[in-house]
Design a protein around this motif. Structure first.
Motif, short mmCIF file in Angstrom:
data_model
loop_
_atom_site.label_atom_id
_atom_site.label_comp_id
_atom_site.label_asym_id
_atom_site.label_seq_id
_atom_site.Cartn_x
_atom_site.Cartn_y
_atom_site.Cartn_z
N ALA A 1 -10.53 -0.89 1.07
CA ALA A 1 -9.64 -1.94 1.58
C ALA A 1 -8.28 -1.37 1.96
CB ALA A 1 -9.47 -3.03 0.53
N THR A 2 -7.67 -2.02 2.95
CA THR A 2 -6.30 -1.71 3.36
C THR A 2 -5.53 -3.01 3.49
OG1 THR A 2 -6.96 0.28 4.56
CG2 THR A 2 -4.84 -0.69 5.14
N TYR A 3 -4.30 -3.01 3.01
CA TYR A 3 -3.45 -4.20 3.04
C TYR A 3 -2.04 -3.75 3.42
CZ TYR A 3 -0.94 -8.34 1.14
OH TYR A 3 -0.15 -9.45 0.96
N TRP A 4 -1.43 -4.46 4.36
CA TRP A 4 -0.06 -4.14 4.76
C TRP A 4 0.88 -5.12 4.08
CZ3 TRP A 4 1.22 0.25 7.04
CH2 TRP A 4 0.19 0.97 7.67
N TYR A 5 1.73 -4.58 3.24
CA TYR A 5 2.64 -5.36 2.40
C TYR A 5 4.01 -5.40 3.06
CZ TYR A 5 5.40 -6.49 -1.83
OH TYR A 5 6.25 -7.05 -2.76
N TYR A 6 4.53 -6.61 3.25
CA TYR A 6 5.83 -6.76 3.91
C TYR A 6 6.96 -6.70 2.89
CZ TYR A 6 9.76 -8.65 6.46
OH TYR A 6 11.00 -8.82 7.02
N ASP A 7 8.07 -6.02 3.25
CA ASP A 7 9.19 -5.88 2.33
C ASP A 7 10.51 -5.95 3.09
OD1 ASP A 7 10.39 -5.59 -0.10
OD2 ASP A 7 9.92 -3.47 -0.35
N ASP A 8 11.44 -6.75 2.56
CA ASP A 8 12.82 -6.75 3.02
C ASP A 8 13.68 -7.22 1.85
OD1 ASP A 8 12.64 -9.53 2.89
OD2 ASP A 8 12.55 -9.83 5.05
N ASP A 9 14.94 -7.60 2.09
CA ASP A 9 15.78 -7.96 0.95
C ASP A 9 15.45 -9.34 0.38
OD1 ASP A 9 16.99 -9.85 2.64
OD2 ASP A 9 18.82 -8.68 2.92
N VAL B 1 -7.20 1.18 -0.93
CA VAL B 1 -8.16 1.45 -2.01
C VAL B 1 -9.40 2.10 -1.41
CG1 VAL B 1 -9.79 0.36 -3.61
CG2 VAL B 1 -7.39 -0.33 -3.62
N GLU B 2 -9.79 3.22 -1.97
CA GLU B 2 -11.01 3.92 -1.57
C GLU B 2 -11.54 4.70 -2.76
OE1 GLU B 2 -9.82 6.32 1.69
OE2 GLU B 2 -8.09 7.14 0.66
N LYS B 3 -12.76 5.18 -2.66
CA LYS B 3 -13.37 5.90 -3.77
C LYS B 3 -13.03 7.38 -3.69
CE LYS B 3 -17.09 2.77 -5.04
NZ LYS B 3 -18.54 2.58 -5.25
N ASP B 4 -12.82 7.96 -4.88
CA ASP B 4 -12.54 9.39 -4.93
C ASP B 4 -13.85 10.18 -4.99
OD1 ASP B 4 -13.52 9.17 -7.52
OD2 ASP B 4 -11.54 9.22 -8.47
N GLY B 5 -13.76 11.49 -5.19
CA GLY B 5 -14.94 12.35 -5.19
C GLY B 5 -15.94 12.02 -6.28
N GLN B 6 -15.51 11.37 -7.36
CA GLN B 6 -16.40 11.00 -8.45
C GLN B 6 -16.93 9.57 -8.32
OE1 GLN B 6 -13.29 12.64 -9.16
NE2 GLN B 6 -14.61 14.46 -9.00
N GLY B 7 -16.62 8.91 -7.20
CA GLY B 7 -17.11 7.56 -6.98
C GLY B 7 -16.30 6.47 -7.64
#
Length: 717
Positions: free
Chosen positions: A656-664, A682-688
Motif C-alpha cells: 500500500a501507498t498513502y500520501w499524507y498531507y501536512d501543513d501548519d 507498506v511492502e514486504k521485506d526479504g523475509q516476507g
C-alpha cells in the motif's frame, strides 16, 4: 382596412417569437466547456461566490472529448424565458441537484430549485438547490443562474423525440405507466438567456472533481475544525459557558470549539451583533480563558439588523424594501454595504479571538423571509438575492478570517452552486436520522458539506446511533441550543459515546488528509456509493423501474436500487450506520476485498453482507491495501505546527501507498507553498514480513509528524 390593422397589432403584441438553436460550446479548461443560450444575465451564482478555478489541478486530470452529442443540446428563448434540453440515454441515471433528503436517484423527478427551509419533501425547495447534476455515464451539467429553476429530470416527452416512449393502451396493457420514458433533462430558466457548463469524466467521480475544482476546490478546514464541538443552550451566560467547558475536561470528553446561540447578543431576531452586557460582561476575557483551555468560540448570527444595532444607521442606504422579524436586510451584493457590515464583525468578534460563525435563517420560510416583490438598492431581483444570500454571507465572512491569516470552520443554513470552497457546513432544523444520511450522500454530488448533527433523543440507543454518525461526518457536533443536552446526558451509553468522541480525535490525521484531497483534487470527503470505483452502478432502466429479481442475481440487482444508508468517508472507508431499533442491516460492498475497520478481519468482496448490530460501534469497512493514519486520543486537536505521534494501520494482503498531507493546520500559508505530501508505504521485506516507511519532510517545509508506529491489521488473514 381597420380589421387588417387590428389583426396586425394583435399579432405584434400577442405573438411570441421563438428562437431555437444549438448551443455553441467553448472549451475553457481541460474537460470543461462553456455554452450560452440567448442573453445571459450579468448576475449569476458565480457573481456571488466568486470561485477561483484550480486550473493546474484540472490540467492534471487531463483533456477529454465532449461527452454528449452537441446537436442534441438546445436552448429556446420564448416568453422571456429560456428552455434548455440535455439528452439522456436509456438506462442512464443522474444524481445531484443539491441537498435532497430522501432521494438519490433523480431521474424522473420534477424540481423547483428554490432556496428554502426544507419542508420534508424533495421538491427542489431546500437549503442548497444546486443546479448541477452528474450522470452515471460520466459527465456533469451546471446551469449558472441565480433564478428559481424548473427541472424536468427525465420526466417529460417531446412529440418530435427521436426516441419517444411507446404509446400503451391502459385498458389492456399491464405495463402502462403514468410516467412514461423520457429521453432528456429539460430546464426552464426565467430569463432571456443563461450560461451552462458541461464537465467530462470519464467517470462520474472525475466529473464531480472537475466541477469542484472549477469552483475553487473544497475547503481545507483548520485541524481544530475537525475535532469536536458543543453548541450550548441559547441563554447561557459567560460563567455557564466556562462551567460547561470545564465539565468536558473533567469528564474526559474532547472539545475544540463551543457554539454560542442567540443569547450571546443583547437582542436577537433581529440582531444587534453586540455582546449582551449582563450574560457576557467581558467577552474578550471569555475568549482568552477558553483559548488557554484549547477551545475556540463560534457565534450564532442571522444577517438581519435590529434598529438597536450600533451599525444600523450606517447601513441605511443599503437596506432592502422589506424586513425580516422587523430587522433590516442589508444588500450584501454591494461593495460598500459589505465593508460597513463586516467591519463591525471584525472589530467586535474576530479581534477578540472568535473563531467562526453559525449563519442561520438565510434560507426561508416564505412567511418570514423577504417576499419576491421586495426591492433592493442594487437593482437585483428579490429571488436573485434569495438564491445567493447564503453564498454572499459565506464568501464575505470567510474573507474576514483570511485577512487575519487564520482559517475558520462554521455552519450555514443556505448555499448554492459555486460555494464549493467555502469553509461552511450545512445544517437545518429537520431531524430525521435516516434522511440525514441521505443528505450526507447527496452533498457529495453537488460540492456541498452536510452534518447530521445530534441534539436530543427519545432513547439512549437513538442517542448513541446519532452520535456515531456525527463522528463520521464533516463536523462532529452536538447542538444543545434548546435542550441543553451533553454527551453524557444518557448515562447508559456515556462510555460508548466517549469512546466514539475520542475515535473522532484519533482520526483527525485521516480526516485532514481527506479534506486536502477535496481541496487540491476535488474528491468529496463524504460521497455516495455511485461515485465509488468498483461499485458498478448499473443505473435504472426506466424512470419507473419494475420489480427487481433479488433471487437470481441479488448483488447486481440490489445496486440498481437507491443506496441511501451507506457512504464513503475519505479515500478508504465505507460507513454503514445503524438506526435505533435495528438488530442487523445489509451492506453492499463494492468489488475488491474489504476489511473490518476495528479488527482488520476480511468481510467480503463485491457482495451483500449482513451485519449484526453491536452496541458500541458503527460499522466501518476498509478497502484492500489501505493505510489509515491515527493519532493519540486527545481532548483537543493539535495546535499550529504541533507534532503528534502517529499509528498507521495497514489493512489487507496487498502492499500500500498513502500520501499524507501536512501543513501548519491553522493559517493560509499553504497557499504560498508551505505544505507537503509525505509518502507512507507498506511492502514486504526479504523475509516476507510487512515493513512500513515514511518519506522525509523536505527542508523548510512543515513537519507535524512525531514518532510513527505501524499496525498491520490483517496480517493474520
Amino acid at each position: 382596412m381597420i380589421r387588417l390593422t387590428v389583426a396586425l397589432l394583435f399579432l405584434f403584441y400577442f405573438s411570441t417569437p421563438t428562437l431555437s438553436q444549438e448551443i455553441q460550446w467553448e472549451p475553457i479548461a481541460p474537460g470543461v466547456w462553456k455554452g450560452s443560450s440567448g442573453l445571459p444575465e450579468a448576475y449569476d451564482l458565480w457573481s456571488a461566490a466568486k470561485p477561483a478555478t484550480k486550473l493546474a489541478a484540472l490540467e492534471k486530470l487531463g483533456a477529454e472529448v465532449f461527452p454528449l452529442n452537441q446537436a442534441e443540446i438546445t436552448g429556446i428563448q420564448q416568453d422571456g424565458n429560456t428552455y434548455l434540453r440535455f439528452p439522456l440515454e436509456r438506462g442512464e441515471q443522474i444524481f445531484g441537484f443539491g441537498l435532497n433528503f430522501k432521494t438519490v436517484h433523480q431521474r424522473g423527478r420534477i424540481l423547483r430549485l428554490h432556496v428554502d427551509h426544507y419542508g420534508g419533501t424533495d421538491n427542489g425547495r431546500t437549503h442548497a438547490p444546486v443546479p448541477f447534476y452528474v450522470s452515471d455515464r460520466g459527465y456533469g451539467v451546471f446551469v449558472n443562474s441565480a433564478r428559481y429553476l424548473d427541472i424536468y429530470a427525465g420526466s417529460a416527452s417531446r412529440l418530435d423525440s427521436d426516441d419517444p416512449p411507446e404509446a400503451r393502451d391502459r385498458n389492456t396493457d399491464a405495463t402502462w405507466t403514468a410516467s412514461p420514458y423520457s429521453d432528456a433533462v429539460e430546464v426552464l430558466v426565467p430569463a432571456a438567456g443563461v450560461t451552462v457548463y458541461v464537465f467530462a469524466g470519464p467517470t462520474p467521480l472525475e466529473a464531480v472533481q472537475r466541477f469542484n475544482l472549477f469552483n475553487g476546490g473544497g475547503p481545507l478546514p483548520p485541524r481544530w475544525g475537525l475535532g469536536f464541538t458543543q453548541r450550548v443552550h441559547r441563554l447561557y451566560s459567560q460563567e455557564e459557558v466556562i462551567q460547561e467547558v470545564n465539565a468536558f475536561e473533567e469528564r474526559g470528553f474532547p472539545l475544540d470549539f463551543v457554539g454560542l446561540e442567540p443569547g450571546w447578543q443583547s437582542k436577537s431576531y433581529p440582531n444587534t451583533f453586540s455582546w449582551d452586557p449582563i450574560r457576557f460582561p467581558n467577552p474578550a476575557e471569555l475568549a482568552q480563558t477558553l483559548k488557554e483551555k484549547g477551545v475556540g468560540i463560534n457565534l450564532w448570527i442571522n444577517p438581519y439588523v435590529s434598529p438597536d444595532a450600533p451599525l444600523y444607521n450606517r447601513l441605511q442606504p443599503y437596506y432592502g424594501s422589506h424586513t425580516v422579524w422587523a430587522g433590516a436586510v442589508p444588500d450584501l451584493s454591494m461593495d460598500r454595504a459589505q465593508e460597513l457590515y463586516w467591519e463591525y464583525f471584525r472589530r467586535e468578534h474576530l479581534d477578540i479571538g472568535v473563531s467562526g460563525y453559525k449563519i442561520d435563517e438565510v434560507d426561508g420560510y416564505d412567511r418570514w423571509l423577504w417576499p419576491d416583490v421586495a426591492t433592493f438598492p442594487s437593482g437585483l431581483a428579490a429571488e436573485q438575492l434569495r438564491q445567493t444570500y447564503g453564498l454572499l454571507v459565506q464568501n464575505q465572512s470567510a474573507d474576514l478570517f483570511r485577512q487575519q491569516n487564520r482559517r475558520t470552520w462554521g455552519l450555514v443554513r443556505a448555499s448554492n452552486g459555486g460555494g464549493v470552497s467555502f469553509p461552511y457546513v450545512l445544517y437545518n432544523d429537520y431531524y430525521n436520522h435516516r434522511d440525514f444520511i441521505t443528505a450526507l450522500i447527496n452533498s457529495g454530488y453537488s460540492g456541498l458539506l452536510w452534518t447530521p448533527e445530534a441534539r436530543a433523543s427519545e432513547t439512549a440507543e437513538e442517542w448513541l446511533r446519532r452520535f456515531q454518525t456525527v463522528v463520521f461526518s464533516p463536523m462532529a457536533m452536538i447542538n444543545a441550543w434548546a435542550s441543553g443536552t451533553k454527551p453524557w446526558t444518557y448515562p447508559e451509553v456515556a462510555e460508548q459515546v466517549k469512546a466514539m468522541a475520542l475515535l473522532r480525535m484519533q482520526m483527525i490525521p485521516y480526516w485532514y488528509t481527506s479534506f486536502a484531497h477535496y481541496h487540491f483534487e476535488g474528491i468529496p470527503p463524504f460521497r455516495g456509493m455511485n461515485l465509488e470505483p468498483g461499485f458498478h452502478d448499473l443505473g435504472a432502466t426506466d424512470a419507473t423501474p419494475g420489480p427487481l429479481d433479488l433471487e437470481s442475481n441479488p448483488y447486481e440487482e440490489a445496486i440498481k436500487r437507491e443506496i441511501k444508508d451507506q457512504y464513503m468517508a475519505g479515500p478508504s472507508l465505507l460507513v454503514a450506520p445503524f438506526f435505533a431499533g435495528e438488530t442487523s442491516r445489509t451492506v453492499l460492498l463494492p468489488k475488491g476485498n474489504w476489511y473490518d475497520f476495528y479488527d482488520g478481519r476480511y468481510v467480503g468482496n463485491g457482495e451483500i453482507i449482513e451485519v449484526p448490530a453491536g452496541p458500541d460501534q458503527i460499522p466501518v469497512f476498509v478497502r484492500e491495501g489501505s493505510l489509515i493514519p491515527l493519532m493519540e486520543p486527545r481532548l483537543h486537536a493539535p495546535g499550529p505546527d504541533e507534532r503528534v505521534d502517529l499509528e498507521i494501520r495497514h489493512y489487507g494482503r496487498e502492499a500500500a501507498t498513502y500520501w499524507y498531507y501536512d501543513d501548519d493546520g491553522y493559517s493560509f500559508d499553504f497557499e504560498k507553498g508551505a505544505y507537503t505530501w509525505r509518502e507512507f508505504k507498506v511492502e514486504k521485506d526479504g523475509q516476507g514480513n510487512w515493513r512500513g516507511t515514511v518519506s522525509a519532510a523536505p527542508a523548510g517545509k512543515p513537519n507535524t509528524i512525531g514518532n510513527v508506529r505501524w499496525k498491520f491489521m490483517s496480517s493474520g488473514n
